[in-house]
Design a protein around this motif. Sequence first.
Motif, PDB file in Angstrom:
ATOM      1  N   GLU A  50      56.965  13.864  62.523  1.00  0.00           N
ATOM      2  CA  GLU A  50      56.125  14.543  61.545  1.00  0.00           C
ATOM      3  C   GLU A  50      55.114  15.448  62.235  1.00  0.00           C
ATOM      4  OE1 GLU A  50      53.948  15.655  58.031  1.00  0.00           O
ATOM      5  OE2 GLU A  50      56.037  15.142  58.475  1.00  0.00           O
ATOM      6  N   TYR A  51      54.559  15.004  63.356  1.00  0.00           N
ATOM      7  CA  TYR A  51      53.621  15.868  64.079  1.00  0.00           C
ATOM      8  C   TYR A  51      54.337  17.069  64.694  1.00  0.00           C
ATOM      9  CZ  TYR A  51      49.931  12.422  63.480  1.00  0.00           C
ATOM     10  OH  TYR A  51      48.994  11.575  62.937  1.00  0.00           O
ATOM     11  N   LEU A  67      55.228  24.345  62.190  1.00  0.00           N
ATOM     12  CA  LEU A  67      54.659  25.160  61.113  1.00  0.00           C
ATOM     13  C   LEU A  67      53.555  26.071  61.647  1.00  0.00           C
ATOM     14  CD1 LEU A  67      54.315  22.635  58.129  1.00  0.00           C
ATOM     15  CD2 LEU A  67      55.850  24.597  58.243  1.00  0.00           C
ATOM     16  N   VAL A  68      52.686  25.503  62.469  1.00  0.00           N
ATOM     17  CA  VAL A  68      51.575  26.277  63.020  1.00  0.00           C
ATOM     18  C   VAL A  68      52.097  27.361  63.961  1.00  0.00           C
ATOM     19  CG1 VAL A  68      49.558  26.137  64.534  1.00  0.00           C
ATOM     20  CG2 VAL A  68      49.884  24.445  62.715  1.00  0.00           C
ATOM     21  N   ILE A  79      41.986  19.309  62.157  1.00  0.00           N
ATOM     22  CA  ILE A  79      42.191  18.622  63.431  1.00  0.00           C
ATOM     23  C   ILE A  79      42.967  17.323  63.219  1.00  0.00           C
ATOM     24  CG2 ILE A  79      40.983  17.373  65.282  1.00  0.00           C
ATOM     25  CD1 ILE A  79      38.835  19.562  65.164  1.00  0.00           C
ATOM     26  N   THR A  80      42.587  16.555  62.193  1.00  0.00           N
ATOM     27  CA  THR A  80      43.306  15.318  61.900  1.00  0.00           C
ATOM     28  C   THR A  80      44.745  15.603  61.517  1.00  0.00           C
ATOM     29  OG1 THR A  80      41.328  14.092  61.267  1.00  0.00           O
ATOM     30  CG2 THR A  80      43.404  13.354  60.318  1.00  0.00           C
ATOM     31  N   TYR A  81      44.958  16.581  60.654  1.00  0.00           N
ATOM     32  CA  TYR A  81      46.316  16.920  60.228  1.00  0.00           C
ATOM     33  C   TYR A  81      47.183  17.299  61.422  1.00  0.00           C
ATOM     34  CZ  TYR A  81      50.125  19.625  58.158  1.00  0.00           C
ATOM     35  OH  TYR A  81      51.359  20.106  57.826  1.00  0.00           O
ATOM     36  N   PHE A  82      46.650  18.120  62.309  1.00  0.00           N
ATOM     37  CA  PHE A  82      47.452  18.638  63.417  1.00  0.00           C
ATOM     38  C   PHE A  82      47.666  17.601  64.505  1.00  0.00           C
ATOM     39  CE2 PHE A  82      47.862  20.873  67.493  1.00  0.00           C
ATOM     40  CZ  PHE A  82      48.971  21.669  67.228  1.00  0.00           C
ATOM     41  N   SER A  83      46.628  16.825  64.842  1.00  0.00           N
ATOM     42  CA  SER A  83      46.689  15.974  66.030  1.00  0.00           C
ATOM     43  C   SER A  83      46.687  14.483  65.752  1.00  0.00           C
ATOM     44  CB  SER A  83      45.504  16.286  66.951  1.00  0.00           C
ATOM     45  OG  SER A  83      44.294  15.806  66.387  1.00  0.00           O
ATOM     46  N   ARG A 133      49.066  22.480  55.268  1.00  0.00           N
ATOM     47  CA  ARG A 133      48.659  21.266  54.565  1.00  0.00           C
ATOM     48  C   ARG A 133      49.008  21.302  53.079  1.00  0.00           C
ATOM     49  NH1 ARG A 133      42.533  21.335  55.657  1.00  0.00           N
ATOM     50  NH2 ARG A 133      42.570  19.761  54.001  1.00  0.00           N
ATOM     51  N   MET A 134      49.272  22.472  52.529  1.00  0.00           N
ATOM     52  CA  MET A 134      49.476  22.606  51.091  1.00  0.00           C
ATOM     53  C   MET A 134      50.695  21.817  50.603  1.00  0.00           C
ATOM     54  SD  MET A 134      49.921  26.084  48.815  1.00  0.00           S
ATOM     55  CE  MET A 134      48.627  26.914  49.712  1.00  0.00           C
ATOM     56  N   ILE A 135      51.773  21.819  51.381  1.00  0.00           N
ATOM     57  CA  ILE A 135      53.005  21.134  51.005  1.00  0.00           C
ATOM     58  C   ILE A 135      53.094  19.833  51.798  1.00  0.00           C
ATOM     59  CG2 ILE A 135      55.505  21.303  50.782  1.00  0.00           C
ATOM     60  CD1 ILE A 135      54.037  23.416  49.189  1.00  0.00           C
ATOM     61  N   LYS A 136      53.053  18.699  51.105  1.00  0.00           N
ATOM     62  CA  LYS A 136      53.085  17.406  51.779  1.00  0.00           C
ATOM     63  C   LYS A 136      54.520  16.958  52.043  1.00  0.00           C
ATOM     64  CE  LYS A 136      48.633  17.363  50.769  1.00  0.00           C
ATOM     65  NZ  LYS A 136      47.952  18.571  50.263  1.00  0.00           N
ATOM     66  N   SER A 137      54.688  16.276  53.166  1.00  0.00           N
ATOM     67  CA  SER A 137      55.976  15.683  53.505  1.00  0.00           C
ATOM     68  C   SER A 137      56.118  14.344  52.785  1.00  0.00           C
ATOM     69  CB  SER A 137      56.076  15.476  55.011  1.00  0.00           C
ATOM     70  OG  SER A 137      55.155  14.471  55.431  1.00  0.00           O
ATOM     71  N   ASP A 138      57.321  13.784  52.852  1.00  0.00           N
ATOM     72  CA  ASP A 138      57.530  12.459  52.263  1.00  0.00           C
ATOM     73  C   ASP A 138      56.630  11.420  52.917  1.00  0.00           C
ATOM     74  OD1 ASP A 138      59.434  13.517  50.574  1.00  0.00           O
ATOM     75  OD2 ASP A 138      61.147  12.851  51.782  1.00  0.00           O
TER      76      ASP A 138
END
Length: 424
Positions: A50-51, A57-58, A78-82, A189-194
């Motif tokens: 997932e990371y 994406l980035v 920062i939390t989302y990415f790392s 971040r707009m589209i969440k994964s499962d």
Amino acid sequence: MTAAIEADHKILDVAEHTEHVTFQKTSRKTSNGYYLPMIVHDRLAVSPEEYIRRYDLVQDAMARMDLDALLIRGPENITYFSGYETPGYYRYHSVIVPRGGEPVFVVRDFEWINTPEFAWSTKLAKVYDWDYGPNVTASVLRQLGLGGAKRIGVEKRGFFYTVEEHETFCRGLPETEFVDGTEILWNARMIKSDEEIAVMRKSAALVDNAMLAGYEASRPGASGDEINAIVNKTLLEHGGEYMGLPPFVLAGERSCLPHQTGGTNRLKNDDVMYFEISASKHRYTAALMRTIFLGRPKDEWLRAAQACIDAATVAMETIKPGVTPHEADTAARAVTTKAGFADLHRNRLGYSIGVSYPPDWGEGEIISLQQHEYRPLQPGMTFHMPPLCLKYREFGIGFSESIVVTETGCERLSNLPREIVIKP
């Protein structure tokens, strides 16, 4: 900045800088064939794959903008990415993401040990409490060969990237072009994964438990403070973490106050009790608003409650891929207007929800269900949707849902009924 000072801010390897910490240093292949170094451990909020998806994406967005690097500054980003977590974002933290390369986390020295605890990133540079953070970031950029005629994205519209920081970079790296890259992380971040939605469902279950505890505690003579204490206790004792905003738990006429909580006033025999509660797991949030009544509620209260319930229902029937937030908001607002509560329903229909830190539990800066927002809804978007009527010093009544947009419509994250509850 002198060479001696810059040497103190050299890029360090997390694995070589820790002892007695359980993790595996590995590398995972990205979509462009680069093998990204990672530390992998059971404390990660989601899977390494997932990371990697987020990294890709980035990187894809950076390529479209022709960026040589991106500076990530917002704590949610920062939390989302790392994976890194801390409430200590009031001091300087930044992630430097080179184009096609390994990120470097510029982190407060006092807090760097949170990196192997929460994150996958393997490189860091320390910011000491007597440093000015942007100067350290500029030093690291030069060490990475990114201090010359380069094009670097920054979060100009974020809360944490200040005018002074931007001016420091422009003075210290005069050949570098700094451009607005705020939407790179927002769009990711707009589209969440499962996996993200699965964590949000855990948060929603915590909210459901706390809401039921609040219902049970609501009785004549109980104060807002007493009921609020039970809601918070229930959230935390079942594994909830600190929230982006506190639960809003309001008794009687104080229910009309937006973003307030508790209070010494006590419920009467025939009264209104308002709840808006969120919960957080791994910083992923779900929220829910409900209103219950004691004894014999006024007719106006019941009509307002039904209007809010019906507005949420119509909105959920409207929401599906391709529909715009403007259309969803318009459909819900038509219900409360027809019921005679247009002047009391003043808020947007809803806002994106996901990763959160104080001062908010939402992601409304990314996208909101509101008038004049015409970007089409897509599967995987998640929203908190709270139709609400506020009448000053009389009542606050609302019913909300946290939802995920699916391929054919939307689904609730909560399992609690959306209905009028009257306690004898």
